[in-house]
Design a protein around this motif. Structure first.
Motif, PDB file in Angstrom:
ATOM      1  N   SER A  32       0.890  -1.210   0.003  1.00  5.89           N
ATOM      2  CA  SER A  32       0.161  -0.016   0.092  1.00  5.89           C
ATOM      3  C   SER A  32       0.824   1.137   0.061  1.00  5.89           C
ATOM      4  O   SER A  32       0.643   2.123  -0.692  1.00  5.89           O
ATOM      5  CB  SER A  32      -0.901   0.037   1.232  1.00  5.89           C
ATOM      6  OG  SER A  32      -1.749   1.178   1.378  1.00  5.89           O
ATOM      7  N   THR A  33       1.677   1.042   0.821  1.00 10.44           N
ATOM      8  CA  THR A  33       2.936   2.400   0.940  1.00 10.44           C
ATOM      9  C   THR A  33       3.700   2.740  -0.277  1.00 10.44           C
ATOM     10  O   THR A  33       3.723   3.787  -0.940  1.00 10.44           O
ATOM     11  CB  THR A  33       3.776   2.621   2.138  1.00 10.44           C
ATOM     12  OG1 THR A  33       2.758   1.922   3.327  1.00 10.44           O
ATOM     13  CG2 THR A  33       4.504   3.552   2.436  1.00 10.44           C
ATOM     14  N   ASN A  81       1.416   2.949  -3.517  1.00 10.93           N
ATOM     15  CA  ASN A  81       0.509   3.969  -3.239  1.00 10.93           C
ATOM     16  C   ASN A  81      -1.037   3.404  -3.749  1.00 10.93           C
ATOM     17  O   ASN A  81      -1.792   4.184  -4.461  1.00 10.93           O
ATOM     18  CB  ASN A  81       0.727   5.248  -4.326  1.00 10.93           C
ATOM     19  CG  ASN A  81       0.438   6.589  -3.778  1.00 10.93           C
ATOM     20  OD1 ASN A  81      -0.037   6.603  -2.389  1.00 10.93           O
ATOM     21  ND2 ASN A  81       0.519   7.544  -4.557  1.00 10.93           N
ATOM     22  N   LYS A  97      -7.853   4.479   2.062  1.00 13.34           N
ATOM     23  CA  LYS A  97      -6.565   5.196   1.823  1.00 13.34           C
ATOM     24  C   LYS A  97      -5.199   4.505   2.177  1.00 13.34           C
ATOM     25  O   LYS A  97      -5.396   3.135   2.263  1.00 13.34           O
ATOM     26  CB  LYS A  97      -6.824   6.353   2.923  1.00 13.34           C
ATOM     27  CG  LYS A  97      -6.896   5.836   4.468  1.00 13.34           C
ATOM     28  CD  LYS A  97      -7.113   7.155   5.202  1.00 13.34           C
ATOM     29  CE  LYS A  97      -7.127   6.685   6.688  1.00 13.34           C
ATOM     30  NZ  LYS A  97      -8.483   5.829   7.192  1.00 13.34           N
ATOM     31  N   ILE A  98      -4.161   4.945   1.916  1.00 11.49           N
ATOM     32  CA  ILE A  98      -3.037   4.453   2.300  1.00 11.49           C
ATOM     33  C   ILE A  98      -2.938   4.014   3.671  1.00 11.49           C
ATOM     34  O   ILE A  98      -3.159   4.876   4.537  1.00 11.49           O
ATOM     35  CB  ILE A  98      -1.655   5.147   1.888  1.00 11.49           C
ATOM     36  CG1 ILE A  98      -1.838   5.742   0.310  1.00 11.49           C
ATOM     37  CG2 ILE A  98      -0.560   4.311   1.858  1.00 11.49           C
ATOM     38  CD1 ILE A  98      -2.187   4.647  -0.617  1.00 11.49           C
TER      39      ILE A  98
END
Ligand code: KG4
Ligand code: ZN
Length: 332
Positions: A104-105, A108, A318-319
């Motif tokens: 995820s990080t 993105n 969201k992230i």
């Protein structure tokens, strides 16, 4: 909920399956990769958490790669990630949630935490074209959990019954051990039961207090242990044990539907929903009932997690860095 064409990569590592899957629009399964640890856990007759976690660590990246490849995708095609947050074995959950948080990080991509039982509930949405009608009454029967759930909407879920001790699948696994059968117990018992008489032994059926929708299978397990010491007919024990579990599960499901006449659909989910006798008896007692479209959707898989992600996602996805949880709350 997302627009059409939404691809979600699901990741599941709550127990002994390392799984990843790409699902489009919450129903179309583009890939469904499951690295099962069954052979490893056969050696110990059950899951040793530390052994399971090490295996997840070895398999998680290759499994995710394979799921993307099978779906003809790269991370650039993935609109969101969905990962099992819990409940489950904490050391196993850490591997999936850490992998998902890192992706995820780095890439993105928004990440949606999924409660494992919610995942099982959405296994009945996979590969189904017609619209599923709320409220849905779901009996989730697995190794680690056993619930009756009233699903009134995607964000409106009520727990109306649960196991007070051993879950049904756990009882199958423990009885299999008593009878000297291999892990996992469910498929082994149902196979042996075909050769036995389901009425040979009148095992206890725990209905609990009048009107209760809860379950208890630990007394039944003890009764099997006692019976097995004097009775060499393993097939009869397997068939009679299975019958006791199936009759209680189906009666409670029927009772729940009678208590909730507003229910439009009844679903079975979880590993034990693969059991042929359970399906047969539920059909006899309830008439119309839905099971997961493929047997592989019954036991732990990541397609159901991706499907749950599609329906449970809020525009706030969201992230994220998700930490695992052993909580049974439906909305983590
Ligand atoms: O849903 P699942 O894969 O994992 C959990 O979330 O716990 O369920 C696994 C359980 C095991 O206890 C296994 O023995 C049981 O499902 N199971 C079955 C059958 N196939 C798997 N139980 C009865 N009959 C089956 N055919
Ligand atoms: Zn499960």
């Amino acid at each position: 909920m997302y627009d059409l064409g939404m691809k979600i990569l699901g990741i599941e590592t709550s127990c002994d399956e390392t799984a990843a899957s790409v699902v489009e629009d919450g129903k179309k399964v583009l890939s469904n990769v499951i690295a099962s640890q069954i052979d490893l856990h056969k050696l110990t007759g059950g899951v040793v958490p530390e052994v399971a976690a090490r295996e997840h660590l070895l398999k998680i990246i290759p499994v995710i790669d394979e799921a993307l490849k099978d779906a003809n995708c790269t991370f650039d095609d993935i609109d969101a990630l969905a990962v099992t947050k819990g409940p489950g074995l904490i050391s196993s959950l850490i591997i999936g949630t850490q992998a998902a948080s890192t992706i995820s990080t780095l890439k993105n991509i928004p990440l949606i935490p999924i409660q494992h039982i919610m995942g099982h509930i959405y296994s009945n949405w996979l590969e189904v074209e017609e619209k599923i009608q709320f409220p849905v009454l779901v009996l989730t029967v697995s190794g680690g959990h056993n619930e009756l759930v009233l699903v009134k909407g995607h964000d409106d879920v009520e727990l109306i019954g649960e196991s007070r001790d051993d879950a049904a699948g756990e009882a199958f696994d423990k009885v299999a051990r008593i009878l000297g059968l291999s892990y996992p117990g469910g498929p082994a018992i149902s196979k042996l039961a075909e050769k036995g008489d389901p009425n040979a032994i009148n095992f206890p059926k725990a209905y609990l207090e009048k009107g209760s929708l809860d379950f208890s299978f630990s007394g039944l397990k003890t009764a099997v242990l006692t019976e097995s010491k004097s009775n060499p007919e393993k097939a009869d024990i397997a068939a009679s044990f299975q019958e006791a579990v199936v009759q209680v599960l189906s009666d409670k499901l029927l009772m729940a539907r009678e208590k909730h006449p507003e229910v439009k659909e009844v679903h079975l989910a979880g590993g034990v929903s693969a059991n042929t006798r359970l399906r047969e008896v539920c059909k006899e007692k309830l008439g119309s009932i839905r099971f997961p479209r493929q047997t592989i959707f019954c036991t732990d898989n990541a397609a159901m997690i991706a499907a749950a992600g599609f329906y449970m996602n809020k525009s706030s996805a969201k992230i994220q860095n998700i930490t695992p949880s052993t909580s049974f709350l439906f909305f983590p």
